[in-house]
Design a protein around this motif. Sequence first.
Motif, PDB file in Angstrom:
ATOM      1  N   ASN A 207       0.849  -1.193   0.000  1.00 19.17           N
ATOM      2  CA  ASN A 207       0.000   0.000   0.000  1.00 19.17           C
ATOM      3  C   ASN A 207       0.889   1.248   0.000  1.00 19.17           C
ATOM      4  O   ASN A 207       1.843   1.350   0.775  1.00 19.17           O
ATOM      5  N   LEU A 208       0.588   2.197  -0.869  1.00 15.84           N
ATOM      6  CA  LEU A 208       1.451   3.373  -1.036  1.00 15.84           C
ATOM      7  C   LEU A 208       1.543   4.198   0.242  1.00 15.84           C
ATOM      8  O   LEU A 208       2.616   4.689   0.601  1.00 15.84           O
ATOM      9  N   GLN A 209       0.419   4.360   0.947  1.00 15.25           N
ATOM     10  CA  GLN A 209       0.433   5.156   2.175  1.00 15.25           C
ATOM     11  C   GLN A 209       1.233   4.471   3.279  1.00 15.25           C
ATOM     12  O   GLN A 209       1.992   5.124   4.011  1.00 15.25           O
ATOM     13  N   VAL A 210       1.075   3.162   3.397  1.00 15.05           N
ATOM     14  CA  VAL A 210       1.828   2.422   4.408  1.00 15.05           C
ATOM     15  C   VAL A 210       3.319   2.483   4.084  1.00 15.05           C
ATOM     16  O   VAL A 210       4.159   2.688   4.978  1.00 15.05           O
TER      17      VAL A 210
ATOM     18  N   ALA B 242       4.881   4.803   2.440  1.00 13.94           N
ATOM     19  CA  ALA B 242       5.373   6.160   2.693  1.00 13.94           C
ATOM     20  C   ALA B 242       5.598   6.387   4.187  1.00 13.94           C
ATOM     21  O   ALA B 242       6.602   6.996   4.593  1.00 13.94           O
ATOM     22  N   GLU B 243       4.679   5.888   5.025  1.00 16.71           N
ATOM     23  CA  GLU B 243       4.825   6.040   6.469  1.00 16.71           C
ATOM     24  C   GLU B 243       6.006   5.222   6.986  1.00 16.71           C
ATOM     25  O   GLU B 243       6.664   5.603   7.961  1.00 16.71           O
TER      26      GLU B 243
ATOM     27  N   LEU C 135      -1.652   1.683   9.160  1.00 16.11           N
ATOM     28  CA  LEU C 135      -1.280   3.095   9.052  1.00 16.11           C
ATOM     29  C   LEU C 135      -1.588   3.838  10.344  1.00 16.11           C
ATOM     30  O   LEU C 135      -0.796   4.656  10.824  1.00 16.11           O
ATOM     31  N   THR C 136      -2.749   3.560  10.932  1.00 15.62           N
ATOM     32  CA  THR C 136      -3.139   4.207  12.186  1.00 15.62           C
ATOM     33  C   THR C 136      -2.165   3.887  13.312  1.00 15.62           C
ATOM     34  O   THR C 136      -1.746   4.779  14.069  1.00 15.62           O
TER      35      THR C 136
ATOM     36  N   ARG D 224       1.358   5.541  12.859  1.00  8.40           N
ATOM     37  CA  ARG D 224       1.381   6.989  13.143  1.00  8.40           C
ATOM     38  C   ARG D 224       1.418   7.280  14.637  1.00  8.40           C
ATOM     39  O   ARG D 224       1.761   8.390  15.036  1.00  8.40           O
TER      40      ARG D 224
END
Length: 304
Positions: A232-235, A237-238, A297-298, A301
């Motif tokens: 996943n792109l967001q994961v 990136a994080e 992701l949550t 963060r």
Amino acid sequence: GARASAGGVGGSIILGVVAALVVSPCVGPFVAGILLYIATSGSPLIGFAVLFVFALGLGTLYVIVGTFSSAINTLPGSGMWMVAVKQFFGYVLLLMAVFFLRAIVPTTITAIATGLILIAFAVFWGGLDKLTPKSKFFPRLKKFLGIVAVIVATYLLLGALIQSGLILPPLPELLPSGSVQTGESEVSLIAWQTDLEQGLQQARTAGRPVLIDTWATWCANCRVLEKRTFHNLQVAAEAKRFLPIKVQLEKSDSPMTKDFMKRFGLKFYSLPTTLLIDSSGKVQRIMQGVVEPAEMLTEMRKVN
């Protein structure tokens, strides 16, 4: 009366033990596969649901026969239809074998094996036999299933040939670069390290949090987690804030696995297990099983 009752209970226990010995070779492999799936998922709810449904599948027929005992007389006698049913479930067992091997066998080989089994099913089970206007329901059902099997097999075999090639080169080599992307050539979006001690030392030196992903070659859910969540792109990136480490824990009783579990306070050997460690070296979150991208992701963060 009391003696008869006691004999009845004892007889039932003996009958149950004998039945268990007879049934075990047939049911045992399926139960082992189910328990392995539950162990890798790490979810008590999934474990309860899967075993409950499996028990229903085994016991429903006996409940019906016990409740409506007179229905036994209405059951059809044995014949060619029963042979066809046994053949059908024989192909189902072959497909299940391929399904369980998919964790250690390349995707292309799995697709080719599945396609060939489906074609064999359509041909030898009579799914491609000619029908007449007088054909009854069962031959028409076999024809329908045979056509569906051929369509699915064609899709799988063509897909495997396009990706890997056989006589001709693979399609990605024949087309301009970047026009076709295959699942086998996917590159991880996260730069994983494989040396646990070196990775932890680098994280301490740089003051970075750590993301640890555990896996094994036999773990199907580990692949699911990698493709669904860590691609996943967001994961991804994080994850750049973290120092990501992949740890291979192939066996539950290996010294490496025992040391890893003791070090991070893991009570159960369950793959995949994802650990989030803050920059001070404290374990903040332990997640077992396939974690969806939004949840991952949550949790990531929250760690600094």
